[in-house]
Design an enzyme around this catalytic site. Structure first.
Site, PDB file in Angstrom:
ATOM      1  N   TYR A 184      44.751 -21.216  73.812  1.00 29.64           N
ATOM      2  CA  TYR A 184      43.406 -21.174  74.375  1.00 29.64           C
ATOM      3  C   TYR A 184      42.352 -20.997  73.271  1.00 29.64           C
ATOM      4  CZ  TYR A 184      39.226 -19.278  76.413  1.00 29.64           C
ATOM      5  OH  TYR A 184      37.920 -19.079  76.723  1.00 29.64           O
ATOM      6  N   GLN A 193      39.055 -10.238  75.523  1.00 30.77           N
ATOM      7  CA  GLN A 193      39.275  -9.267  76.601  1.00 30.77           C
ATOM      8  C   GLN A 193      38.004  -8.489  76.897  1.00 30.77           C
ATOM      9  OE1 GLN A 193      42.477  -8.861  77.728  1.00 30.77           O
ATOM     10  NE2 GLN A 193      43.735  -9.640  76.076  1.00 30.77           N
ATOM     11  N   THR A 194      36.867  -9.020  76.506  1.00 36.30           N
ATOM     12  CA  THR A 194      35.633  -8.242  76.604  1.00 36.30           C
ATOM     13  C   THR A 194      34.554  -9.081  77.276  1.00 36.30           C
ATOM     14  OG1 THR A 194      36.240  -7.180  74.534  1.00 36.30           O
ATOM     15  CG2 THR A 194      33.943  -6.977  75.195  1.00 36.30           C
ATOM     16  N   TRP A 236      26.243 -16.977  68.975  1.00 41.80           N
ATOM     17  CA  TRP A 236      27.210 -17.787  68.233  1.00 41.80           C
ATOM     18  C   TRP A 236      27.148 -19.260  68.627  1.00 41.80           C
ATOM     19  CZ3 TRP A 236      28.340 -13.547  71.237  1.00 41.80           C
ATOM     20  CH2 TRP A 236      28.795 -13.825  72.527  1.00 41.80           C
ATOM     21  N   ARG A 237      26.351 -19.566  69.650  1.00 47.20           N
ATOM     22  CA  ARG A 237      26.222 -20.980  70.007  1.00 47.20           C
ATOM     23  C   ARG A 237      25.126 -21.654  69.192  1.00 47.20           C
ATOM     24  NH1 ARG A 237      26.983 -21.019  76.609  1.00 47.20           N
ATOM     25  NH2 ARG A 237      29.202 -20.592  76.552  1.00 47.20           N
ATOM     26  N   GLU A 286      35.146 -15.690  69.627  1.00 46.43           N
ATOM     27  CA  GLU A 286      36.281 -15.954  70.525  1.00 46.43           C
ATOM     28  C   GLU A 286      37.257 -14.775  70.538  1.00 46.43           C
ATOM     29  OE1 GLU A 286      36.793 -18.218  72.744  1.00 46.43           O
ATOM     30  OE2 GLU A 286      34.952 -19.287  72.262  1.00 46.43           O
ATOM     31  N   CYS A 323      24.960 -26.300  94.236  1.00 45.98           N
ATOM     32  CA  CYS A 323      25.951 -26.826  93.282  1.00 45.98           C
ATOM     33  C   CYS A 323      25.851 -28.343  93.141  1.00 45.98           C
ATOM     34  CB  CYS A 323      27.352 -26.436  93.743  1.00 45.98           C
ATOM     35  SG  CYS A 323      28.625 -27.124  92.676  1.00 45.98           S
ATOM     36  N   GLY A 345      38.574  -1.668  72.585  1.00 43.83           N
ATOM     37  CA  GLY A 345      39.935  -1.647  73.123  1.00 43.83           C
ATOM     38  C   GLY A 345      40.777  -2.801  72.581  1.00 43.83           C
ATOM     39  N   TYR A 346      42.034  -2.839  73.022  1.00 50.46           N
ATOM     40  CA  TYR A 346      42.975  -3.889  72.592  1.00 50.46           C
ATOM     41  C   TYR A 346      42.909  -4.054  71.074  1.00 50.46           C
ATOM     42  CZ  TYR A 346      42.537  -4.884  77.530  1.00 50.46           C
ATOM     43  OH  TYR A 346      42.483  -4.761  78.883  1.00 50.46           O
ATOM     44  N   ASP A 387      40.586 -21.286  80.875  1.00 52.65           N
ATOM     45  CA  ASP A 387      40.547 -19.845  81.134  1.00 52.65           C
ATOM     46  C   ASP A 387      40.373 -19.632  82.643  1.00 52.65           C
ATOM     47  OD1 ASP A 387      37.926 -20.411  81.703  1.00 52.65           O
ATOM     48  OD2 ASP A 387      37.074 -18.849  80.429  1.00 52.65           O
ATOM     49  N   CYS A 441      27.398 -22.549  96.277  1.00 54.88           N
ATOM     50  CA  CYS A 441      27.711 -23.915  96.725  1.00 54.88           C
ATOM     51  C   CYS A 441      26.451 -24.667  97.164  1.00 54.88           C
ATOM     52  CB  CYS A 441      28.720 -23.884  97.868  1.00 54.88           C
ATOM     53  SG  CYS A 441      30.266 -23.088  97.418  1.00 54.88           S
TER      54      CYS A 441
HETATM   55  S1  SF4 Z   1      32.493 -26.425  92.764  1.00 59.31           S
HETATM   56 FE1  SF4 Z   1      30.453 -26.030  93.628  1.00 59.31          FE
HETATM   57  S2  SF4 Z   1      30.670 -26.526  95.782  1.00 59.31           S
HETATM   58 FE2  SF4 Z   1      32.728 -26.318  94.988  1.00 59.31          FE
HETATM   59  S3  SF4 Z   1      33.263 -24.145  95.356  1.00 59.31           S
HETATM   60 FE3  SF4 Z   1      32.400 -24.249  93.301  1.00 59.31          FE
HETATM   61  S4  SF4 Z   1      30.231 -23.807  93.575  1.00 59.31           S
HETATM   62 FE4  SF4 Z   1      31.044 -24.333  95.585  1.00 59.31          FE
END
Ligand code: SF4
Length: 336
Positions: free
Chosen positions: A114, A38-39, A20-21, A33, A196, A77-78, A132, A193
């Site tokens: 939403y 709920q899925t 759908w994108r 959407e 990230c 469901g739902y 969300d 992280c």
């Molecule tokens: S924003 Fe990035 S660095 Fe911060 S908790 Fe989430 S994944 Fe970790």
């Protein structure tokens, strides 16, 4: 690079490629959407494709019967979502076009803030932020916010923050980027992280609170219900009834149900006039805030027993024509 630019850049590189994108057709976006409310995406995609094939536009969906829509929805469901979807399709057809303002979209059945923001931003580029669970998590961690999720204060605070981060254009991409970022990078457990792109500015990472954010409000108590289903068989026919309004599975069909307090059901006297066989006992079926414990029995008789009002005798071979809750499907799996 700002937070917003980082999310948009990340989305271009890692955003999920979902069917759908590839379109901005509001009907296709709306359908996705509602299905995804709920899925999970993996399950929802197959249903979205099935719906788009059977009902390629809002006119065909509006022209279908509610029973047909419920049958196609079976397993998701739902079911109130399917009923609202159908009602909203008729609203859109009556309007003559898909509404292109937040208020107009919000006025459709089954659409809250939403979903209106998601459809509006994705299909029409409206500047409306979606918030969300994924968005709450990313914002709470990155900005170090510990307001408990699920409270009015959090809805206001996170909503305003998300809105302030929206780019002047590409609101849809930003919203989808935030959802994907939460689903793939900043995941509930073990977020990535190390890789990230927001790690340098992430407050939770800096202060060692990645595991403890977001803070959640205590949820409502879970209720348990006990169902004994009796599948009746009499000369190649079985009896089913449509579930009434005001309870789960409204409008779906099921066999005779004896609901009880968890000890034992009150068996009707006529069960001594045939053969009662357990099919499967102790089935556990989990719904939001509810756990259903179910036992399935088969009752074979040569004479139709007296049943409460609303039951309909139908050939067993015709069961496919009726939309059923998942528990009844499980019973039929045991039987056939
Ligand atoms: S924003 Fe990035 S660095 Fe911060 S908790 Fe989430 S994944 Fe970790």
């Amino acid at each position: 690079m700002t937070f917003t630019e980082t999310i948009l850049k990340w989305y271009e590189a890692y955003g999920r490629d979902l069917p759908w994108r590839r379109t901005r057709d509001p009907y296709a976006v709306w359908l996705s959407e509602i299905i995804l409310q709920q899925t999970r995406i993996a399950q929802g995609t197959a249903y979205w494709e099935r719906f788009m094939e059977r009902f390629p536009d809002v006119q065909s969906l509006a022209a279908a019967s509610e029973d047909e829509v419920l049958r196609l929805w079976e397993g998701l469901g739902y079911y109130s979502r399917a009923r609202n979807l159908h009602a909203a399709a008729r609203q859109i057809v009556a309007l003559g076009t898909f509404p292109d303002t937040l208020e107009g979209i919000r006025a459709l059945k089954g659409i809250g803030d939403y979903t209106a923001a998601a459809i509006g931003s994705i299909a029409f580029g409206l500047r409306a932020a979606v918030v969300d669970g994924n968005v709450y998590r990313v914002l709470s961690r990155h900005f170090g916010i510990d307001t408990p999720i699920g409270t009015t204060a959090a809805a206001k605070q996170f909503g305003a923050l998300a809105q302030s981060l929206l780019p002047p254009d590409r609101a849809g991409d930003f919203n989808q980027g935030m959802m994907d970022f939460g689903a793939l990078q900043c995941t509930p457990r073990s977020p990535a992280c190390l890789t990230c792109p927001l790690s340098a500015s992430c407050r939770a990472l800096e202060s060692g609170r990645v595991e403890s954010l977001p803070v959640k409000k205590a949820g409502p108590a879970v209720t348990e219900r006990y169902f004994t289903y009796i599948y009746l068989r009499c000369g190649g026919e079985t009896a089913i009834r449509k579930r009434p309004s005001g309870d789960i599975w409204q409008g779906l069909w099921e066999p005779l149900l004896l609901e009880h307090d968890g000890t034992a059901p009150e068996w009707p006297a006529w069960t001594s006039e045939g053969t009662l066989t357990p099919l499967r006992l102790g089935v556990k079926h989990v719904l939001t805030h509810r756990i259903l414990h179910a036992d399935f029995y088969l009752f074979v008789t040569g004479k139709r027993p007296p049943l409460p009002e609303g039951f309909r005798w139908i050939p067993e071979s015709g069961l496919d024509n009726y939309a059923k809750p998942r528990l009844f499907e499980l019973l039929l799996d045991e039987l056939f």
